[in-house]
Design an enzyme around this catalytic site. Structure first.
Site, PDB file in Angstrom:
ATOM      1  N   THR A   1       9.080  11.386   3.917  1.00 26.09           N
ATOM      2  CA  THR A   1       8.335  10.869   5.069  1.00 26.09           C
ATOM      3  C   THR A   1       8.865  11.454   6.366  1.00 26.09           C
ATOM      4  OG1 THR A   1       8.101   8.796   3.854  1.00 26.09           O
ATOM      5  CG2 THR A   1       7.544   8.752   6.184  1.00 26.09           C
ATOM      6  N   THR A   2      10.187  11.573   6.472  1.00 23.73           N
ATOM      7  CA  THR A   2      10.820  12.064   7.691  1.00 23.73           C
ATOM      8  C   THR A   2      10.416  13.501   7.993  1.00 23.73           C
ATOM      9  OG1 THR A   2      12.675  10.585   7.260  1.00 23.73           O
ATOM     10  CG2 THR A   2      13.070  12.349   8.833  1.00 23.73           C
TER      11      THR A   2
ATOM     12  N   TYR B   1      -1.147   1.490   0.961  1.00 25.59           N
ATOM     13  CA  TYR B   1      -2.503   1.110   1.386  1.00 25.59           C
ATOM     14  C   TYR B   1      -3.272   0.318   0.336  1.00 25.59           C
ATOM     15  CZ  TYR B   1      -6.981   1.272   3.805  1.00 25.59           C
ATOM     16  OH  TYR B   1      -8.140   0.910   4.434  1.00 25.59           O
TER      17      TYR B   1
ATOM     18  N   TYR C   1      10.883   4.975  -4.921  1.00 22.19           N
ATOM     19  CA  TYR C   1      11.129   4.777  -3.488  1.00 22.19           C
ATOM     20  C   TYR C   1      10.346   3.561  -3.026  1.00 22.19           C
ATOM     21  CZ  TYR C   1      11.296   5.899   1.553  1.00 22.19           C
ATOM     22  OH  TYR C   1      11.464   5.859   2.921  1.00 22.19           O
TER      23      TYR C   1
ATOM     24  N   ARG D   1       6.293   0.697   5.189  1.00 24.95           N
ATOM     25  CA  ARG D   1       5.322   1.788   5.250  1.00 24.95           C
ATOM     26  C   ARG D   1       4.188   1.632   4.240  1.00 24.95           C
ATOM     27  NH1 ARG D   1       6.356   6.326   8.175  1.00 24.95           N
ATOM     28  NH2 ARG D   1       8.429   6.573   9.081  1.00 24.95           N
TER      29      ARG D   1
ATOM     30  N   LYS E   1      15.531   4.484  -4.370  1.00 21.56           N
ATOM     31  CA  LYS E   1      15.828   4.470  -2.940  1.00 21.56           C
ATOM     32  C   LYS E   1      15.215   3.176  -2.418  1.00 21.56           C
ATOM     33  CE  LYS E   1      14.943   6.727   1.481  1.00 21.56           C
ATOM     34  NZ  LYS E   1      14.181   7.762   2.230  1.00 21.56           N
TER      35      LYS E   1
ATOM     36  N   ILE F   1      19.979   7.731   1.088  1.00 23.39           N
ATOM     37  CA  ILE F   1      19.142   8.847   1.525  1.00 23.39           C
ATOM     38  C   ILE F   1      18.821   8.540   2.973  1.00 23.39           C
ATOM     39  CG2 ILE F   1      16.941  10.044   1.287  1.00 23.39           C
ATOM     40  CD1 ILE F   1      17.130   9.590  -1.722  1.00 23.39           C
TER      41      ILE F   1
END
Length: 290
Positions: free
Chosen positions: A46-47, A109, A134, A139, A163, A205
């Protein structure tokens, strides 16, 4: 898979002023982390603003990092989405020869229930690839509960790590208490890194870690060694900058840090925008203290 232990960093994607990928800065970022103690690199998370990269740009970024890294550190590749069959197909078709594992975010979503989340990861596990679950409810809109994680960990050995970025640190501790041997948890929240590692986690992470790799990796290593006081001295030194970089969303804050260090330029792709002048000034002031 104990090779993925310590500090992994979720690399940003540097951009030029015209918003093309800045490969020279990406080289500097990879080298900076390797030279300062980072343990492994996470590509296209994402980063990395991966959602705004074209397929061709993703391919170029992956190839560039593999080349620059030159087998110096283990690599993890982000492949996730909310179309389970498509994610499975992408994992199956990806060339993972340079990677230790795939980091796959839970479906966003759609907001599946726990059985849906279980079935999603069950299908990904059927690829036979090493996969890191993850969980980042802030998010995705849905939490992978501890019992679901444990169920997956017990049934599918190639789902070997999570994660975890749930907002409730007790969920981390529940997984650490109940997990089968061989399954590991890393923090997905920079501020939780130290307590989670001391409780039996395998590190983090990290986002802030790529800006302060030497300090962050030293802190985690001290935690592994049980040197709690020394580890918390570093934690306390970095906690304010860690909070600041997320104040207006990620990765706008960490890009300020990296730009101030002369590693990248401070550009983001829409819908993200650079940090406000006020936040930039706060981050710069905190960096001066550190």
């Amino acid at each position: 898979m104990n090779i993925l232990k310590g500090v992994g960093v979720a690399l940003v994607t540097p951009f030029n002023e015209d918003l093309s990928v800045d490969f020279d800065s990406l080289t500097k970022l990879v080298d900076y982390n390797i030279e300062n103690g980072t343990n492994y690199l996470v590509v296209l998370g994402t980063t990395a603003e991966a959602a705004t990269l074209s397929d061709e740009e993703k391919k170029q970024v992956v190839e560039h990092i593999i080349k620059v890294n030159n087998k110096r550190l283990p690599l993890v590749l982000g492949i996730g989405g909310n179309n389970t069959l498509e994610v499975k197909k992408q994992i199956e078709e990806a060339d993972l020869s340079a990677f230790e594992a795939v980091l796959s975010v839970s479906p966003y979503y759609n907001k599946p229930n726990q059985e849906g989340l279980y079935q999603h990861y069950k299908l990904l596990a059927s690829t036979g690839k090493n996969i890191i679950i993850y969980n980042v409810p802030s998010r995705t809109g849905q939490n992978v509960e501890a019992d679901t994680t444990i169920r997956l960990a017990q049934e599918f050995p190639n789902l070997f790590m999570i994660k975890e970025a749930a907002p409730n640190i007790l969920q981390y501790f529940d997984i650490l208490r109940k997990k089968p041997e061989g399954f590991s948890l890393v923090s997905g929240d920079d501020e939780y890194t130290l307590p989670v590692t001391l409780a039996g986690g395998n590190g983090v992470i990290s986002v802030i870690g790529q800006g302060y790799p030497k300090e962050f990796s030293t802190m985690v290593q001290l935690a592994f060694e049980g040197k709690v006081k020394e580890a918390y001295e570093i934690h306390n030194k970095l906690v304010d900058i860690t909070r600041l970089i997320f104040a207006e969303g990620n990765p706008c804050g960490i890009k300020v840090v990296l730009a101030e260090k002369g590693i990248i330029k401070n550009y983001l792709r829409l819908p993200l925008v650079p940090a406000s002048e006020g936040l930039y000034a706060k981050i710069k002031a905190e960096m001066a203290k550190i």
